[in-house]
Write a protein that holds these residues in place. Structure first.
Motif, short mmCIF file in Angstrom:
data_model
loop_
_atom_site.label_atom_id
_atom_site.label_comp_id
_atom_site.label_asym_id
_atom_site.label_seq_id
_atom_site.Cartn_x
_atom_site.Cartn_y
_atom_site.Cartn_z
N ILE A 142 6.60 9.61 4.48
CA ILE A 142 5.61 8.75 3.80
C ILE A 142 5.98 8.61 2.33
N ASP A 143 6.32 9.73 1.70
CA ASP A 143 6.68 9.72 0.28
C ASP A 143 7.87 8.79 0.04
N ASP A 144 8.90 8.91 0.88
CA ASP A 144 10.07 8.04 0.73
C ASP A 144 9.73 6.58 1.00
N GLY A 145 8.87 6.35 2.00
CA GLY A 145 8.44 4.98 2.28
C GLY A 145 7.69 4.36 1.12
N LEU A 146 6.83 5.14 0.47
CA LEU A 146 6.12 4.67 -0.72
C LEU A 146 7.10 4.37 -1.85
N ARG A 147 8.05 5.27 -2.04
CA ARG A 147 9.04 5.09 -3.11
C ARG A 147 9.87 3.83 -2.88
N ALA A 148 10.18 3.55 -1.61
CA ALA A 148 11.00 2.37 -1.28
C ALA A 148 10.19 1.09 -1.30
N GLY A 149 8.88 1.20 -1.35
CA GLY A 149 8.04 0.01 -1.35
C GLY A 149 7.79 -0.57 0.03
N LEU A 150 8.16 0.16 1.07
CA LEU A 150 7.96 -0.32 2.44
C LEU A 150 6.59 0.08 2.97
N VAL A 151 5.99 1.07 2.35
CA VAL A 151 4.65 1.55 2.71
C VAL A 151 3.82 1.56 1.43
N THR A 152 2.55 1.24 1.53
CA THR A 152 1.65 1.30 0.38
C THR A 152 0.48 2.23 0.68
N LEU A 153 -0.19 2.66 -0.38
CA LEU A 153 -1.35 3.52 -0.18
C LEU A 153 -2.44 2.78 0.60
N ASP A 154 -2.59 1.48 0.35
CA ASP A 154 -3.58 0.71 1.09
C ASP A 154 -3.27 0.69 2.58
#
Length: 394
Positions: free
Chosen positions: A213-225
């Motif tokens: 999840i952390d890497d996905g957030l960093r890559a911009g492929l996943v958001t907190l929303d």
């Protein structure tokens, strides 16, 4: 307050824990160390191996050159070992054995993560396929060549058993490499592994469930929303935002990660403790024959973790950007395998010298061993050396 009063100090090893003084030993007999237990020696050998160093340039989810802060197999492995030790400490297991199994569990992974494994498995299908767990065993029992008296690392029985069976007993279609090793060193494939290996296995799940999840957030492929669609994450995010309504996204994400790890670890400790109290195993042998995995999530956490995995597969692992890179990596692995199979001179000199057997099956396995040991960066470099055009991984 003294730490021993709240349960964080030294606690004697439980009767159901693996006892280094009662180890089943090593395949090749060696004198015992005067200063380290057998499991400590295993951990040290694993850390000093070539295979361990290679993990720093092997893919977790994102190819290394996509960013310096993404997890690699090495950083993932270190995170798994930390969680495994925490679980072992809480459950009064042998921490060194849990750490050793955690540190070695990904040795057999190919370059480019599961993409490389899938490609190599398909190429090797006529000769028994390719399995990263079997490859891990082959590395530590044969391919590492450091010691004067034996090939491999000559790890103790308990570490090898944990490596091979950390995800549960092996039945049905067992990889040939594991069967071949088991013929002369019985790892009791049909029984459950010790509790230390079980702790390492679920630590692996906790680590990648959280850090991907952390890497996905960093890559911009996943958001907190987007994570508010996932019950486990949504509940934690709601708590964080209630406590810190003005917290920025980066710190919010970190709070999510640390709280999720804590929640999952505490769930495992509570569940495993209840299982151990219910079954009351009096020895490691009774753990092996229990017929169930004892170090596990509760039913509610298992459901929540399954929902999280489904989210990660849909939104991260199968994201078009990730799939595009995977397609390029797939071509690199397939091209290299085909070239090495048809051109002796393409292999490095030391690997050409090892290729004494010329039948097709032995040659294919030899090529697979070489390819599986590559880092991402070395595989790309080899492809550029051997081919006029190399797929873009950027």
């Amino acid at each position: 307050m003294n730490t021993t009063e709240i349960g964080f100090g030294y606690r004697p090893r439980a009767a159901y824990a693996s006892d280094p003084a009662q180890t089943r030993g090593r395949l090749v007999l060696e004198p015992e160390s005067a200063t380290r237990t057998p499991f400590q020696r295993d951990r040290d050998r694993i850390i000093h191996s070539t295979a361990f160093r290679r993990l720093k340039h092997k893919t977790q989810v994102f190819i290394a050159h996509e960013g310096d802060h993404f997890r690699t197999r090495l950083t993932h492995t270190i995170e798994v070992s930390q969680i495994a030790r925490a679980l072992a400490r809480a459950l009064r297991l042998d921490e060194d054995l849990a750490e050793a199994v955690a540190l070695v569990h990904d040795f057999g992974h190919t370059p480019f993560g599961h993409t490389g494994e899938d490609a190599l498995n398909e190429k090797m299908r006529p000769w028994g396929g390719f399995d990263h767990n079997a490859q891990s065993l082959k590395i530590v029992s044969e391919l590492e060549r450091r010691y004067a008296n034996f090939d491999g690392l000559n790890l103790s029985w308990e570490t090898l058993e944990g490596l091979v069976k950390h995800n549960g007993p092996l039945t049905g279609d067992i990889p040939p490499a594991i069967l071949a090793y088991n013929d002369h060193h019985d790892l009791e494939l049909g029984r459950h592994a010790g509790l230390e290996a079980q702790a390492a296995a679920i630590a692996d799940d906790i680590a990648y469930d959280t850090h991907d999840i952390d890497d996905g957030l960093r890559a911009g492929l996943v958001t907190l929303d987007m994570l508010e669609e996932v019950p486990l994450c949504a509940e934690i995010l709601a708590d964080v935002r209630r406590q810190y309504p003005d917290l920025d996204a980066v710190r919010t994400a970190h709070e999510l990660m640390r709280r999720q790890i804590t929640l999952m670890v505490e769930d495992v400790i509570a569940t495993a403790s209840a299982n151990l109290e219910r079954l009351a195993p009096r020895s490691p042998a009774e753990v092996h024959t229990a017929g169930v995995t004892l170090v596990n999530f509760s039913a509610s956490m298992r459901e929540a973790e399954s929902e999280l995995k489904s989210f990660l597969y849909s939104h991260l692992y199968r994201h078009p950007q990730v799939m595009r890179v995977r397609a390029s990596a797939d071509v690199i692995v397939r091209d290299l395998f085909d070239r090495y199979m048809t051109d002796d001179a393409a292999l490095p000199e030391d690997w050409r010298e090892r290729q004494a057997v010329r039948d097709e099956a032995a040659r294919a396995r030899h090529v697979a061993d070489f390819l599986a040991g590559m880092t991402d960066t070395y595989a790309v470099r080899e492809h550029r050396r051997l081919f006029d055009r190399t797929p873009d991984l950027g």
